[in-house]
Structure formats: structure tokens, C-alpha cells
Write a protein that holds these residues in place. Sequence first.
Motif, PDB file in Angstrom:
ATOM      1  N   ILE A  36      36.390  68.708  46.941  1.00  0.00           N
ATOM      2  CA  ILE A  36      35.901  67.436  47.741  1.00  0.00           C
ATOM      3  C   ILE A  36      37.745  67.395  47.157  1.00  0.00           C
ATOM      4  O   ILE A  36      37.603  66.992  45.896  1.00  0.00           O
ATOM      5  N   THR A  37      38.318  67.434  47.809  1.00  0.00           N
ATOM      6  CA  THR A  37      39.890  67.265  47.741  1.00  0.00           C
ATOM      7  C   THR A  37      40.060  66.294  48.751  1.00  0.00           C
ATOM      8  O   THR A  37      41.828  66.197  48.177  1.00  0.00           O
ATOM      9  N   ASN A  38      40.189  65.421  49.438  1.00  0.00           N
ATOM     10  CA  ASN A  38      40.563  64.186  49.828  1.00  0.00           C
ATOM     11  C   ASN A  38      39.685  62.730  49.143  1.00  0.00           C
ATOM     12  O   ASN A  38      38.661  62.263  49.853  1.00  0.00           O
ATOM     13  N   THR A  39      40.189  62.819  48.184  1.00  0.00           N
ATOM     14  CA  THR A  39      39.428  61.228  47.462  1.00  0.00           C
ATOM     15  C   THR A  39      40.912  60.844  47.381  1.00  0.00           C
ATOM     16  O   THR A  39      42.181  60.970  47.738  1.00  0.00           O
ATOM     17  N   ASP A  40      40.388  59.499  47.670  1.00  0.00           N
ATOM     18  CA  ASP A  40      41.150  58.162  47.258  1.00  0.00           C
ATOM     19  C   ASP A  40      40.980  56.804  45.893  1.00  0.00           C
ATOM     20  O   ASP A  40      40.235  56.784  46.092  1.00  0.00           O
ATOM     21  N   SER A  41      41.613  57.775  45.392  1.00  0.00           N
ATOM     22  CA  SER A  41      41.385  56.747  43.405  1.00  0.00           C
ATOM     23  C   SER A  41      43.025  55.694  43.387  1.00  0.00           C
ATOM     24  O   SER A  41      43.811  56.162  43.693  1.00  0.00           O
ATOM     25  N   TYR A  42      41.934  54.847  42.575  1.00  0.00           N
ATOM     26  CA  TYR A  42      43.080  53.776  42.755  1.00  0.00           C
ATOM     27  C   TYR A  42      42.228  53.003  41.036  1.00  0.00           C
ATOM     28  O   TYR A  42      41.041  52.787  40.688  1.00  0.00           O
ATOM     29  N   VAL A  43      42.731  52.912  40.692  1.00  0.00           N
ATOM     30  CA  VAL A  43      42.389  51.143  39.424  1.00  0.00           C
ATOM     31  C   VAL A  43      42.760  49.987  40.516  1.00  0.00           C
ATOM     32  O   VAL A  43      43.737  49.607  40.711  1.00  0.00           O
ATOM     33  N   HIS A  44      41.409  49.328  40.257  1.00  0.00           N
ATOM     34  CA  HIS A  44      41.339  48.123  41.052  1.00  0.00           C
ATOM     35  C   HIS A  44      42.014  46.801  40.138  1.00  0.00           C
ATOM     36  O   HIS A  44      42.342  46.166  41.263  1.00  0.00           O
ATOM     37  N   SER A  45      41.645  46.753  39.473  1.00  0.00           N
ATOM     38  CA  SER A  45      42.212  45.722  38.569  1.00  0.00           C
ATOM     39  C   SER A  45      42.450  45.645  37.316  1.00  0.00           C
ATOM     40  O   SER A  45      41.045  46.402  36.676  1.00  0.00           O
ATOM     41  N   ILE A  46      42.082  44.939  36.967  1.00  0.00           N
ATOM     42  CA  ILE A  46      42.954  44.390  35.507  1.00  0.00           C
ATOM     43  C   ILE A  46      42.877  42.950  34.806  1.00  0.00           C
ATOM     44  O   ILE A  46      43.043  41.987  35.635  1.00  0.00           O
ATOM     45  N   THR A  47      42.653  42.632  33.301  1.00  0.00           N
ATOM     46  CA  THR A  47      42.226  41.422  33.426  1.00  0.00           C
ATOM     47  C   THR A  47      44.126  41.295  32.309  1.00  0.00           C
ATOM     48  O   THR A  47      44.252  41.413  31.207  1.00  0.00           O
ATOM     49  N   ASP A  48      44.932  40.050  32.479  1.00  0.00           N
ATOM     50  CA  ASP A  48      45.209  39.865  31.501  1.00  0.00           C
ATOM     51  C   ASP A  48      45.304  39.080  30.496  1.00  0.00           C
ATOM     52  O   ASP A  48      44.307  38.944  30.194  1.00  0.00           O
ATOM     53  N   GLU A  49      46.270  39.042  29.850  1.00  0.00           N
ATOM     54  CA  GLU A  49      45.894  38.086  28.244  1.00  0.00           C
ATOM     55  C   GLU A  49      45.192  35.896  29.308  1.00  0.00           C
ATOM     56  O   GLU A  49      45.105  35.810  28.247  1.00  0.00           O
ATOM     57  N   ASP A  50      45.633  35.825  30.404  1.00  0.00           N
ATOM     58  CA  ASP A  50      44.774  34.941  30.450  1.00  0.00           C
ATOM     59  C   ASP A  50      43.418  34.832  31.365  1.00  0.00           C
ATOM     60  O   ASP A  50      42.734  33.853  31.826  1.00  0.00           O
ATOM     61  N   GLY A  51      43.246  36.232  31.592  1.00  0.00           N
ATOM     62  CA  GLY A  51      41.570  36.298  31.977  1.00  0.00           C
ATOM     63  C   GLY A  51      41.844  36.544  33.439  1.00  0.00           C
ATOM     64  O   GLY A  51      40.853  36.317  34.073  1.00  0.00           O
ATOM     65  N   ASN A  52      42.994  36.379  33.909  1.00  0.00           N
ATOM     66  CA  ASN A  52      42.761  36.564  35.329  1.00  0.00           C
ATOM     67  C   ASN A  52      43.034  38.343  35.444  1.00  0.00           C
ATOM     68  O   ASN A  52      43.397  38.430  34.784  1.00  0.00           O
ATOM     69  N   ASP A  53      41.825  38.440  36.973  1.00  0.00           N
ATOM     70  CA  ASP A  53      42.079  40.165  37.362  1.00  0.00           C
ATOM     71  C   ASP A  53      43.304  39.416  38.809  1.00  0.00           C
ATOM     72  O   ASP A  53      43.274  38.733  39.084  1.00  0.00           O
ATOM     73  N   TYR A  54      43.345  40.503  38.323  1.00  0.00           N
ATOM     74  CA  TYR A  54      44.456  41.230  39.847  1.00  0.00           C
ATOM     75  C   TYR A  54      44.947  42.667  39.948  1.00  0.00           C
ATOM     76  O   TYR A  54      44.662  43.445  38.632  1.00  0.00           O
TER      77      TYR A  54
END
Length: 72
Positions: free
Chosen positions: A54-72
Motif C-alpha cells: 500500500i503506497t498511496n497513503t496520506d499521513s498527517y499529525v491532526h492536532s497538538i495541544t499548546d501550553e494553554d490546553g488549546n488544540d490546533y
Amino acid sequence: MIKDTYKFELIIEIDGRDIAEYNDDINMALKEITNTMYLGLSCIDGMLARQFEITNTDSYVHSITDEDGNDY
């Protein structure tokens, strides 16, 4: 029925104290950890190609949380 795409979600939870022990600059630490996550996704893409051809993949990091607890 075959769908157009299948999504798999991997969630990594890291204790904030562990991140703070690594680096007091939380934003910098989160950026470095995110880079590590992208490297991990590259490894998964490679394993999918090797094991399942399987070579047709789309991988990404969806979100992270900053020091204020916000996801982006």
C-alpha cells in the motif's frame, strides 16, 4: 462495500510533567515532539508499503495541544 478511504487514528498522550522535564520551553518541546510524530508516520507508511504494498497513503499529525490546553 469498499469505501473511498479508510481512516485510522493513533492517539499519543504524554504527561505534561514529562514534557516540562524534557524542555521548559513547552512550545519548543511540542514542536520537537510533533516532528517526531511525523517521523513515526513515515515509518508507518514504509511498513504499509513493505508488508501490504500500500503506497498511496496520506499521513498527517491532526492536532497538538499548546501550553494553554488549546488544540490546533
